[in-house]
Design a protein around this motif. Structure first.
Motif, PDB file in Angstrom:
ATOM      1  N   UNK A 128      57.924  41.436  41.063  1.00  0.00           N
ATOM      2  CA  UNK A 128      57.873  39.987  40.996  1.00  0.00           C
ATOM      3  C   UNK A 128      56.324  39.890  40.314  1.00  0.00           C
ATOM      4  N   UNK A 129      56.387  38.907  39.080  1.00  0.00           N
ATOM      5  CA  UNK A 129      55.643  38.284  38.402  1.00  0.00           C
ATOM      6  C   UNK A 129      54.223  37.252  39.218  1.00  0.00           C
ATOM      7  N   UNK A 130      53.364  37.713  38.518  1.00  0.00           N
ATOM      8  CA  UNK A 130      52.324  36.443  39.391  1.00  0.00           C
ATOM      9  C   UNK A 130      51.251  35.891  38.117  1.00  0.00           C
ATOM     10  N   UNK A 131      50.798  34.982  38.084  1.00  0.00           N
ATOM     11  CA  UNK A 131      50.725  34.686  36.700  1.00  0.00           C
ATOM     12  C   UNK A 131      49.446  32.968  37.389  1.00  0.00           C
ATOM     13  N   UNK A 132      48.297  33.903  37.482  1.00  0.00           N
ATOM     14  CA  UNK A 132      46.913  32.301  37.266  1.00  0.00           C
ATOM     15  C   UNK A 132      46.317  32.008  35.932  1.00  0.00           C
ATOM     16  N   UNK A 133      45.814  31.259  35.528  1.00  0.00           N
ATOM     17  CA  UNK A 133      45.051  31.074  34.830  1.00  0.00           C
ATOM     18  C   UNK A 133      43.407  30.267  35.767  1.00  0.00           C
ATOM     19  N   UNK A 134      42.549  30.419  35.482  1.00  0.00           N
ATOM     20  CA  UNK A 134      41.021  29.809  35.575  1.00  0.00           C
ATOM     21  C   UNK A 134      40.202  29.883  34.736  1.00  0.00           C
ATOM     22  N   UNK A 135      38.932  28.432  35.226  1.00  0.00           N
ATOM     23  CA  UNK A 135      37.951  28.324  33.985  1.00  0.00           C
ATOM     24  C   UNK A 135      37.257  27.565  35.025  1.00  0.00           C
ATOM     25  N   UNK A 136      35.892  27.420  34.558  1.00  0.00           N
ATOM     26  CA  UNK A 136      34.643  26.943  34.935  1.00  0.00           C
ATOM     27  C   UNK A 136      33.770  26.758  33.553  1.00  0.00           C
ATOM     28  N   UNK A 137      32.409  25.936  34.103  1.00  0.00           N
ATOM     29  CA  UNK A 137      31.396  25.753  32.883  1.00  0.00           C
ATOM     30  C   UNK A 137      30.245  25.723  33.599  1.00  0.00           C
ATOM     31  N   UNK A 138      29.494  26.158  33.987  1.00  0.00           N
ATOM     32  CA  UNK A 138      28.008  26.483  34.463  1.00  0.00           C
ATOM     33  C   UNK A 138      28.335  26.990  35.650  1.00  0.00           C
TER      34      UNK A 138
END
Length: 216
Positions: A128-138
């Motif tokens: 099984x494949x798990x894909x995660x995208x995260x992002x943030x500023x300051x």
């Protein structure tokens, strides 16, 4: 009468020794096959193996630190996409995962906990494949002075050591126990320009941590 007795004549003299050895080899082979089948059945139904995990791909398109004074007041801006594969090595037992909470850390300091993956079922012998995208500023990050120093050193090379962690529970098919499971993936991320082709990512083995309890 044993299976080898017809091969011997009067006073136990060997009248057809080849016959005896052939029968012995046949029976030995049958016994070995029977034992092998028993072992396979034990592994398939009685023994439960934890999943195996690898980080297959990861892209770091932004990683900027604003050092604070003290260092624990620092903030960070980032964009990360990571793909992790989970392999169910069990022959018979499926695995049901609860929701996965995903977090990222730098120098032992966690800077993102926003990633989540819905619960899913994992068939035996499947990946099984798990894909995660995260992002943030300051975003606040409680670094130490050594952590700020490490960031500056990594920034000179454009390659950062980031840890990805997945926390969940798993339940084996046919078992009632829900077992805490942690997947830890050390990522070596090359900072890339999003408008330029990404550099090749080195596939990385992840560490599996599971509870030592009955049914797990």
């Amino acid at each position: 009468m044993a299976f080898w007795e017809p091969c011997f004549g009067k006073d136990n003299e060997c009248s057809n020794c080849d016959c005896g050895w052939k029968k012995f080899a046949i029976w030995a082979g049958i016994i070995l096959v029977f034992c092998a089948v028993i072992i396979v059945l034990v592994f398939a139904f009685a023994v439960m193996f934890p999943p195996k995990a690898t980080a297959d791909d990861a892209v770091l398109s932004r990683f900027a630190l604003a050092p604070g004074s003290p260092a624990a007041n620092s903030t960070i801006s980032y964009n990360i996409t990571a793909t992790v594969s989970l392999r169910n090595p069990n022959i018979h037992r499926a695995i049901a995962y609860g929701p996965l909470a995903v977090s990222f850390s730098f120098n032992g300091s966690r800077f993102d906990e926003s990633g989540t993956v819905p619960a899913f079922d994992h068939k035996p012998r499947k990946t099984a494949t798990v894909r995660v995208t995260v992002g943030g500023v300051d975003k606040p990050v409680k670094l130490t002075a050594d952590g700020v120093k490490e960031f500056r050193s990594d920034n000179d090379t454009g390659k950062f050591g980031v840890e990805m962690r997945l926390d969940t529970t798993l339940q084996y098919k046919g078992r009632s126990a829900k077992c805490p499971l942690v997947v830890v993936c050390p990522l070596q991320l090359q900072l890339v320009d999003p408008d330029v082709a990404a550099t090749a990512f080195q596939r990385t083995k992840c560490t599996i941590l599971r509870a030592k309890k009955s049914g797990c």
